[in-house]
Write a protein that holds these residues in place. Structure first.
Motif, PDB file in Angstrom:
ATOM      1  N   SER A 127       0.811  -1.224  -0.052  1.00 36.84           N
ATOM      2  CA  SER A 127       0.033   0.161  -0.078  1.00 36.84           C
ATOM      3  C   SER A 127       0.871   1.228   0.016  1.00 36.84           C
ATOM      4  O   SER A 127       0.451   2.113  -0.583  1.00 36.84           O
ATOM      5  CB  SER A 127      -0.964  -0.107   1.170  1.00 36.84           C
ATOM      6  OG  SER A 127      -1.615   1.122   1.232  1.00 36.84           O
ATOM      7  N   SER A 143       2.821   1.897  -3.484  1.00 38.85           N
ATOM      8  CA  SER A 143       1.840   2.173  -4.464  1.00 38.85           C
ATOM      9  C   SER A 143       1.241   3.477  -4.243  1.00 38.85           C
ATOM     10  O   SER A 143       1.164   4.480  -5.306  1.00 38.85           O
ATOM     11  CB  SER A 143       0.591   1.157  -4.504  1.00 38.85           C
ATOM     12  OG  SER A 143      -0.142   1.255  -3.530  1.00 38.85           O
ATOM     13  N   SER A 144       1.109   3.997  -3.108  1.00 40.19           N
ATOM     14  CA  SER A 144       0.723   5.079  -2.825  1.00 40.19           C
ATOM     15  C   SER A 144       1.912   6.304  -2.998  1.00 40.19           C
ATOM     16  O   SER A 144       1.640   7.272  -3.664  1.00 40.19           O
ATOM     17  CB  SER A 144       0.202   5.602  -1.184  1.00 40.19           C
ATOM     18  OG  SER A 144      -0.661   5.026  -1.015  1.00 40.19           O
ATOM     19  N   SER A 145       3.097   5.937  -2.703  1.00 37.78           N
ATOM     20  CA  SER A 145       4.124   6.890  -2.908  1.00 37.78           C
ATOM     21  C   SER A 145       4.379   6.898  -4.540  1.00 37.78           C
ATOM     22  O   SER A 145       4.702   7.949  -4.831  1.00 37.78           O
ATOM     23  CB  SER A 145       5.549   6.240  -2.340  1.00 37.78           C
ATOM     24  OG  SER A 145       6.639   7.034  -2.472  1.00 37.78           O
ATOM     25  N   ASN A 168       1.453   9.309  -5.717  1.00 38.76           N
ATOM     26  CA  ASN A 168       1.551  10.736  -5.356  1.00 38.76           C
ATOM     27  C   ASN A 168       2.512  11.435  -6.219  1.00 38.76           C
ATOM     28  O   ASN A 168       2.290  12.594  -6.614  1.00 38.76           O
ATOM     29  CB  ASN A 168       2.079  10.646  -3.697  1.00 38.76           C
ATOM     30  CG  ASN A 168       0.777  10.225  -2.838  1.00 38.76           C
ATOM     31  OD1 ASN A 168      -0.264  10.443  -3.193  1.00 38.76           O
ATOM     32  ND2 ASN A 168       1.243   9.981  -1.741  1.00 38.76           N
ATOM     33  N   ASP A 210      -8.671   2.210   4.478  1.00 38.94           N
ATOM     34  CA  ASP A 210      -8.008   1.959   3.213  1.00 38.94           C
ATOM     35  C   ASP A 210      -9.037   1.908   2.070  1.00 38.94           C
ATOM     36  O   ASP A 210      -8.687   2.138   1.011  1.00 38.94           O
ATOM     37  CB  ASP A 210      -7.266   0.459   3.373  1.00 38.94           C
ATOM     38  CG  ASP A 210      -5.838   0.612   4.053  1.00 38.94           C
ATOM     39  OD1 ASP A 210      -5.094   1.644   3.856  1.00 38.94           O
ATOM     40  OD2 ASP A 210      -5.518  -0.209   4.804  1.00 38.94           O
ATOM     41  N   THR A 256      -9.314   7.385  -4.793  1.00 40.42           N
ATOM     42  CA  THR A 256      -8.613   7.135  -5.968  1.00 40.42           C
ATOM     43  C   THR A 256      -8.784   6.538  -6.942  1.00 40.42           C
ATOM     44  O   THR A 256      -8.979   7.085  -8.176  1.00 40.42           O
ATOM     45  CB  THR A 256      -7.202   5.970  -5.560  1.00 40.42           C
ATOM     46  OG1 THR A 256      -6.863   6.669  -4.063  1.00 40.42           O
ATOM     47  CG2 THR A 256      -6.124   6.141  -6.528  1.00 40.42           C
ATOM     48  N   ARG A 281      -9.013  11.778   0.407  1.00 41.04           N
ATOM     49  CA  ARG A 281      -8.106  10.957   0.670  1.00 41.04           C
ATOM     50  C   ARG A 281      -7.194  11.206   1.990  1.00 41.04           C
ATOM     51  O   ARG A 281      -6.962  10.362   2.887  1.00 41.04           O
ATOM     52  CB  ARG A 281      -6.997  10.876  -0.509  1.00 41.04           C
ATOM     53  CG  ARG A 281      -7.469   9.912  -1.429  1.00 41.04           C
ATOM     54  CD  ARG A 281      -6.376  10.285  -2.816  1.00 41.04           C
ATOM     55  NE  ARG A 281      -4.798   9.898  -2.226  1.00 41.04           N
ATOM     56  CZ  ARG A 281      -4.398   8.721  -2.370  1.00 41.04           C
ATOM     57  NH1 ARG A 281      -4.881   7.507  -2.870  1.00 41.04           N
ATOM     58  NH2 ARG A 281      -3.165   8.668  -2.106  1.00 41.04           N
ATOM     59  N   SER A 291      -7.103   9.205   5.665  1.00 43.22           N
ATOM     60  CA  SER A 291      -5.586   9.158   6.309  1.00 43.22           C
ATOM     61  C   SER A 291      -5.749   9.457   7.631  1.00 43.22           C
ATOM     62  O   SER A 291      -4.914   8.841   8.578  1.00 43.22           O
ATOM     63  CB  SER A 291      -4.368   9.591   5.589  1.00 43.22           C
ATOM     64  OG  SER A 291      -4.489   9.212   4.266  1.00 43.22           O
ATOM     65  N   ASP A 295      -2.574   2.369  -7.120  1.00 41.18           N
ATOM     66  CA  ASP A 295      -2.742   2.636  -5.713  1.00 41.18           C
ATOM     67  C   ASP A 295      -4.003   1.662  -5.135  1.00 41.18           C
ATOM     68  O   ASP A 295      -4.025   1.118  -3.923  1.00 41.18           O
ATOM     69  CB  ASP A 295      -3.148   3.970  -5.598  1.00 41.18           C
ATOM     70  CG  ASP A 295      -3.060   4.402  -4.105  1.00 41.18           C
ATOM     71  OD1 ASP A 295      -2.189   3.980  -3.211  1.00 41.18           O
ATOM     72  OD2 ASP A 295      -3.428   5.411  -3.602  1.00 41.18           O
ATOM     73  N   ALA A 323      -3.900  -0.837  -2.022  1.00 39.88           N
ATOM     74  CA  ALA A 323      -5.047  -0.849  -0.963  1.00 39.88           C
ATOM     75  C   ALA A 323      -5.784  -2.230  -0.831  1.00 39.88           C
ATOM     76  O   ALA A 323      -6.014  -2.730   0.235  1.00 39.88           O
ATOM     77  CB  ALA A 323      -6.198   0.132  -1.327  1.00 39.88           C
TER      78      ALA A 323
END
Length: 416
Positions: free
Chosen positions: A22, A25-27, A30, A82, A89, A113, A117, A175, A179
């Motif tokens: 997760s 993939s988020s990094s 982003n 998540d 997303t 989003r 978080s 992303d 998740a």
């Protein structure tokens, strides 16, 4: 000794596998969004608004989200967070796919989003001491730093690669896949929930009462109050520096995009080294003392970076790596101290409040970062903020009330 405690390594292994997928993939996504916004608009203002949209809701909601994290089942909270973030997303991906991705819609969905978080982060931190023995909390925090560091190193590189080979809409789907892995890993483990006290009232009155309990957990202990104070002050200085790293590379050291990626990677490598040290070794040093040294090391690294001549780029890279090591040690030690010294019933709101209290003034500082750098120069800004962090470290060393927190006994191997 409970079965959960006996199997804590297995449970963390499963959770870490999902969280790693997760996080990376988020990094990736982003960074891909930053590249897309840069290419499409060429506006620093747009990037600033996107950053604020991605951080401000989380910092505001965090003032009270921790109350609900402490009330709710923490595993379910992470799963639903998540899932909610993945849905946001997916909407962004569909907007890109059909060519309807206006800036205001992107800002709005980034904000949603961020709201998700605000519940996931404190739930994850509050769940850790319910799973791991107290004696292992620092090592667990170190391994968490390793995972975050690898994500910070690999994410931007993979994001740049992905957006070069596929449409931004398809990049966003990555992303969502991450998740799914995170949710699946959480479904495979059990996370104990601390027994709740019976509530005497409901609604907003109870919400504020619960918030006050979290605040009291911080203010009733002078050592924890000072620990929070110095950490917030240091964060206010570090946030603008983090934003200025690319410009420092380009303008002061006459670098290019390649050099920017080297500096970004060097910080991640430093955090990876720091996390590795904590993950492998069981350090006996007082954790508060370690935090104080990290202030001095980071402050010196930033200040010297501003004093170096333009030809000393590789020394700047080395200093950035050292500051990454310091940042990793600081994060792990701070998290462990809170987990060991705060009632598990209150951990969610304490972590959420800390994030909000430290981030809100930092965001205000970010708004003036560009003006400050343009007026006095980026390198001078590094010198001033680095020197301020050194002074914070000196004051922290002189505050003896915090030292007992770092000597917290870890002989009890029951979950914290």
């Amino acid at each position: 000794m409970s079965d959960i405690k006996l199997n804590w390594k297995r449970n963390f292994g499963i959770i870490w596998a999902g969280q790693f997928m997760s996080l990376i993939s988020s990094s990736l996504v982003n960074f891909a969004i930053i590249i897309w916004l840069s290419l499409e608009t060429g506006s620093a203002e747009v990037l600033a608004y996107a950053a604020i949209a991605a951080l401000l809701p989380q910092s505001i909601i965090g003032l009270f989200s921790g109350v609900f994290v402490d009330r709710w089942d923490r595993r379910k909270t992470m799963i639903f967070s998540d899932g909610f973030i993945a849905c946001c997303t997916l909407i962004i991906a569909l907007l890109f796919h059909y060519g309807n991705a206006s800036l205001w819609l992107i800002y709005t969905l980034l904000a949603f989003r961020s709201a998700g978080s605000a519940f996931h982060m404190p739930a994850m931190q509050a769940a850790v001491p319910m799973l791991a023995p107290k004696s292992e909390l620092l090592r667990v925090a170190g391994i968490n730093q390793i995972i975050q560091s690898v994500s910070n190193i690999a994410g931007p590189a993979l994001g740049a690669l992905a957006i070069g080979f596929m449409d931004i809409a398809y990049v966003m789907y990555i992303d969502i896949i991450g998740a799914v892995f995170a949710i699946a890993s959480l479904l495979l483990v059990k996370i104990p929930h601390p027994k709740q006290e019976k509530q005497t009232s409901t609604g907003s009155r109870q919400l504020f009462a619960d918030m006050q309990l979290g605040l009291k957990a911080i203010t009733s202990n002078k050592g924890i109050s000072l620990l929070f104070l110095f950490s917030v002050l240091a964060t206010i200085c570090i946030m603008p520096i983090a934003v200025l790293f690319p410009l420092m590379t380009l303008e002061h050291y006459n670098g290019e995009a390649f050099h920017m990626s080297i500096v970004e990677a060097s910080w991640g490598v430093g955090m990876l080294i720091g996390g590795g040290v904590l993950g492998v070794l069981k350090l006996k040093t007082n954790k508060v003392t370690l935090i104080n040294y990290t202030y001095l090391l980071m402050g010196l690294a930033f200040a010297i970076s501003g004093l170096l001549p333009a030809w000393a780029f590789w020394i700047f890279v080395l200093l950035t790596t050292l500051s990454g090591i310091a940042g990793s040690l600081y994060n792990a030690c701070f998290t462990t101290i809170i987990q060991q010294n705060i009632d598990p019933l209150l951990l969610g709101r304490v972590f959420a409040m800390f994030f909000s209290i430290s981030l809100l003034p930092s965001l205000i500082g970010l708004l003036g970062t560009g003006f400050l750098a343009d007026t006095i120069g980026i390198n001078v800004t590094f010198i001033i903020l680095g020197t301020t962090i050194i002074l914070i470290g000196v004051c922290s060393f002189l505050s003896k009330e915090m030292l007992p927190l770092g000597n917290q006994s870890e002989l009890d191997d029951s979950p914290a």
